[in-house]
Motif scaffolding. Structure first.
Motif, PDB file in Angstrom:
ATOM      1  N   GLU A  79     -62.306 -95.855 -33.866  1.00 51.62           N
ATOM      2  CA  GLU A  79     -63.689 -95.564 -34.229  1.00 51.62           C
ATOM      3  C   GLU A  79     -64.566 -96.721 -33.806  1.00 51.62           C
ATOM      4  OE1 GLU A  79     -65.961 -95.387 -38.418  1.00 51.62           O
ATOM      5  OE2 GLU A  79     -64.384 -93.880 -38.192  1.00 51.62           O
ATOM      6  N   LYS A 109     -61.869 -90.859 -28.535  1.00 50.49           N
ATOM      7  CA  LYS A 109     -60.746 -90.166 -27.910  1.00 50.49           C
ATOM      8  C   LYS A 109     -60.582 -90.680 -26.481  1.00 50.49           C
ATOM      9  CE  LYS A 109     -60.102 -85.822 -30.362  1.00 50.49           C
ATOM     10  NZ  LYS A 109     -59.837 -84.378 -30.191  1.00 50.49           N
ATOM     11  N   VAL A 153     -56.672 -98.186 -35.010  1.00 49.56           N
ATOM     12  CA  VAL A 153     -56.317 -96.833 -35.398  1.00 49.56           C
ATOM     13  C   VAL A 153     -55.579 -96.742 -36.728  1.00 49.56           C
ATOM     14  CG1 VAL A 153     -56.143 -96.157 -32.988  1.00 49.56           C
ATOM     15  CG2 VAL A 153     -54.114 -96.961 -34.178  1.00 49.56           C
ATOM     16  N   ALA A 200     -54.146 -87.728 -36.836  1.00 48.29           N
ATOM     17  CA  ALA A 200     -55.297 -87.863 -35.949  1.00 48.29           C
ATOM     18  C   ALA A 200     -54.861 -88.339 -34.578  1.00 48.29           C
ATOM     19  CB  ALA A 200     -56.313 -88.838 -36.550  1.00 48.29           C
ATOM     20  N   THR A 222     -65.877 -91.154 -33.641  1.00 49.28           N
ATOM     21  CA  THR A 222     -64.452 -91.010 -33.377  1.00 49.28           C
ATOM     22  C   THR A 222     -64.217 -91.219 -31.881  1.00 49.28           C
ATOM     23  OG1 THR A 222     -64.157 -89.445 -35.182  1.00 49.28           O
ATOM     24  CG2 THR A 222     -62.502 -89.415 -33.441  1.00 49.28           C
ATOM     25  N   VAL A 228     -57.076 -88.996 -30.982  1.00 53.44           N
ATOM     26  CA  VAL A 228     -57.963 -89.974 -31.599  1.00 53.44           C
ATOM     27  C   VAL A 228     -57.302 -91.344 -31.574  1.00 53.44           C
ATOM     28  CG1 VAL A 228     -59.109 -90.670 -33.737  1.00 53.44           C
ATOM     29  CG2 VAL A 228     -59.048 -88.260 -33.082  1.00 53.44           C
ATOM     30  N   LEU A 280     -56.598 -94.257 -39.454  1.00 54.35           N
ATOM     31  CA  LEU A 280     -56.849 -92.866 -39.100  1.00 54.35           C
ATOM     32  C   LEU A 280     -55.612 -91.993 -39.260  1.00 54.35           C
ATOM     33  CD1 LEU A 280     -59.127 -93.331 -35.978  1.00 54.35           C
ATOM     34  CD2 LEU A 280     -59.778 -92.737 -38.305  1.00 54.35           C
ATOM     35  N   THR A 326     -68.289 -87.599 -31.265  1.00 50.94           N
ATOM     36  CA  THR A 326     -67.037 -88.036 -30.649  1.00 50.94           C
ATOM     37  C   THR A 326     -67.343 -88.769 -29.355  1.00 50.94           C
ATOM     38  OG1 THR A 326     -65.815 -86.151 -31.563  1.00 50.94           O
ATOM     39  CG2 THR A 326     -64.805 -87.314 -29.705  1.00 50.94           C
TER      40      THR A 326
END
Length: 351
Positions: A200, A207, A185, A192, A205, A197, A188, A165
């Protein structure tokens, strides 16, 4: 005493503060249990080097070496609590807007959860196996490259690719989001997104984190899930109605938790920080069977081992104060750290 604001007949609502769900829970490690114990000792078994097989002689596989291990002691330490009262008179005058259950939920969401997230980020950063000092803050032009450098460094240290992450403070997430290489996003899903999240990059991943959650001078952090153990041993909340001495409700809560970086898996945490906050690696000089260890950072504490274990996590590590006796074959490993900075790389020297 806190101010009590009395409500009028025309203001029956409370303006609630915003809150975020935990940003760290999904990345915590749960490989070790603290159930029934305050201290857990983690044993990491060593390996031995390969030899050239000999087709003659007694020890054809090589001279046997006793298999050793490294011990890391993890001691629970963070035990926090809160207490508040809601007097029946104040409750009535405020049109019951301070309901006990709502107050408990509000305390958990707006105080307890952010505190735990900040605590974990700090412990993870200070125990990270890879700390990269950057001469300047990331920019829109180089942030993607810096993130890929982090992934490559972890790859080189054999950290599993799955389960990583990337935690980015909002200031630097904005730079990443404006980059063409960033994957959006959409794929996802909303579930998520509700957990923080936002996308990516390089298989990680992503955050986004409030700037205030991150430790000072840390630009971003990459964490592999299994690199830590983050026990929550006790999470207790009670509402007492009309306890002795009070006409109203007494609300009490307690959170007993901690966060530890596992030495054998410490390379699963990569921290990009300001170079000025990263302690310089110590030097090791050996002469006349004495090892002298020095740090170029003023006020730094140096810890060392002679058995080859990592001094950042090993129970055998000692604080350096004067030259130590060494013998041929001893492996001196040392690192330095200041109270407010981040640990240096480990200096490794075999006598």
């Amino acid at each position: 005493m806190s101010a009590i604001n009395y409500a009028t007949a025309f203001s029956p609502k409370v303006a609630e503060s915003f809150f975020k769900e935990s940003l760290t829970d999904s990345a915590t490690g749960k490989d070790y249990s603290f159930s029934g114990a305050k201290t857990v000792r983690v044993f990491t078994v060593d390996t031995v080097p390969l030899n050239n097989y000999s087709r003659t002689g007694a020890n054809r596989y090589g001279e046997p070496v006793e298999l050793g291990d490294t011990v890391q002691e993890l001691v629970m330490g963070d035990d926090k609590s809160f207490a508040m009262t809601i007097d029946k008179g104040n409750q009535a005058d405020q049109m019951n807007i301070k309901g006990a259950a709502r107050a408990m939920k509000r305390e958990t969401e707006q105080v307890v959860v952010p505190y735990i997230d900040k605590y974990r980020f700090d412990k993870w950063a200070r125990g990270a196996g890879i700390v990269k000092g950057l001469s300047g803050a990331p920019t829109k032009a180089n942030i993607v490259e810096l993130i890929f450098d982090a992934g490559a460094e972890m790859d080189n240290r054999l950290v599993p690719a799955a389960g990583r992450t990337l935690f980015l403070p909002n200031t630097y997430y904005k730079l990443l989001a404006l980059s063409d290489q960033f994957i959006g996003v959409d794929r996802l899903g909303e579930k998520a997104l509700s957990k923080g999240v936002v996308g990516e990059v390089d298989g990680m991943t992503v955050k986004r984190v409030p700037d205030s959650y991150f430790p000072a001078d840390v630009y971003f952090m990459v964490k592999w899930k299994g690199s830590t153990v983050d026990p929550v041993k006790l999470q207790d909340a009670k509402i007492h109605k009309d306890p002795p001495g009070l006409s109203g409700n007494l609300l009490e809560g307690r959170i007993y938790h901690d966060a530890f970086v596992i030495g054998a898996k410490a390379d699963g945490i990569y921290v990009a920080a300001a170079a000025s906050a990263v302690t310089a690696a110590p030097t090791v000089t050996v002469a006349n069977n004495k090892a002298a260890i020095a740090s170029a950072t003023g006020g730094a504490v140096v810890r060392y081992t002679l058995d080859g274990s990592d001094p950042r996590y090993s129970d055998s590590a000692k604080v350096y104060s004067a030259a130590v006796d060494v013998h041929a074959g001893d492996r001196v490993r040392a690192y330095a750290c200041t109270e407010s900075g981040y640990a240096s790389a480990v200096t490794d020297k075999t006598v």
